[in-house]
Write a protein that holds these residues in place. Structure first.
Motif, short mmCIF file in Angstrom:
data_model
loop_
_atom_site.label_atom_id
_atom_site.label_comp_id
_atom_site.label_asym_id
_atom_site.label_seq_id
_atom_site.Cartn_x
_atom_site.Cartn_y
_atom_site.Cartn_z
N UNK A 136 -10.39 -24.75 21.01
CA UNK A 136 -9.97 -23.73 20.05
C UNK A 136 -10.88 -23.66 18.82
N UNK A 137 -11.81 -24.60 18.67
CA UNK A 137 -12.70 -24.60 17.50
C UNK A 137 -13.60 -23.37 17.56
N UNK A 138 -13.64 -22.58 16.48
CA UNK A 138 -14.47 -21.37 16.48
C UNK A 138 -15.96 -21.66 16.66
N UNK A 139 -16.39 -22.89 16.40
CA UNK A 139 -17.81 -23.25 16.57
C UNK A 139 -18.06 -23.99 17.88
N UNK A 140 -17.08 -24.02 18.77
CA UNK A 140 -17.26 -24.71 20.06
C UNK A 140 -18.40 -24.09 20.87
N UNK A 141 -18.53 -22.77 20.87
CA UNK A 141 -19.61 -22.11 21.61
C UNK A 141 -20.96 -22.48 21.01
N UNK A 142 -21.03 -22.51 19.67
CA UNK A 142 -22.28 -22.91 18.99
C UNK A 142 -22.65 -24.34 19.40
N UNK A 143 -21.66 -25.25 19.44
CA UNK A 143 -21.86 -26.65 19.85
C UNK A 143 -22.45 -26.70 21.26
N UNK A 144 -21.81 -25.97 22.18
CA UNK A 144 -22.24 -26.01 23.59
C UNK A 144 -23.64 -25.39 23.75
N UNK A 145 -23.89 -24.29 23.08
CA UNK A 145 -25.21 -23.66 23.18
C UNK A 145 -26.29 -24.54 22.56
N UNK A 146 -25.97 -25.19 21.47
CA UNK A 146 -26.95 -26.05 20.81
C UNK A 146 -27.28 -27.26 21.68
#
Length: 183
Positions: A170-180
């Protein structure tokens, strides 16, 4: 990252994650406000930091350097009301989160935490206070310092494995984490 409060108080989970990154001092320098941690968190989490890296113990060393350099200030209860609120919150949270939330609420400071219970409590009790997460702080630091993709991936992996942190779905930055991590 704009902070509308005079201070940001780090909860134990954020402190551990930032220290696990291996860049605690640089990250603290990038935060646009005075960063503090409670005496309770310092006493409890220093032991955790000392075992994050078995041999080098870099996390504990950087933690002590951050205090010495004034990048991180240790605070304790200043009133009976803060101490009483800490006791009340301790029925719901761990001691570190309880102390962090009690002091933040009484002093009107922003909170940095990843603890689900602490986030829920503060949303109910003090929705006027800004809340930050480990990922918000790391993203801010990486953008401010123009960190290259390789160094960012290394930092996030250190947080994942040494800090044993994985952002919730649910973290709004989860996609950023995964892409990074995938870059």
């Amino acid at each position: 990252m704009t902070i509308s409060h005079s201070h940001v108080i780090l909860d134990a989970c954020c402190l551990i994650n930032l220290a696990a990154s291996g860049h605690l001092l640089a990250i603290l320098r990038s935060i646009p406000g005075q960063v503090v941690v409670t005496q309770v968190v310092k006493e409890e989490e220093l032991k955790t930091l000392q075992i994050l890296e078995d041999v080098e113990n870099e996390a504990a060393i950087q933690f002590e350097q951050a205090i010495t350099q004034g990048l991180l200030i240790i605070v304790d209860f200043e009133s009976d009301a803060e101490a009483e609120l800490f006791v009340n919150y301790a029925a719901l949270l761990d001691d570190g989160e309880s102390a962090t939330c009690a002091i933040a609420l009484h002093r009107g400071w922003a909170i940095a935490t990843d603890d689900k219970k602490a986030i829920g409590l503060m949303k109910r009790e003090a929705s006027h206070l800004q809340m930050f997460s480990t990922l918000q702080i790391i993203k801010h630091w990486s953008e401010k310092t123009a960190l290259d993709a390789s160094a960012l991936r290394e930092t996030l992996n250190a947080i994942r494995f040494k800090g044993r942190y994985l952002p919730p779905k649910s973290d709004p930055l989860r996609v950023w984490w995964e892409q990074s991590l995938a870059d």
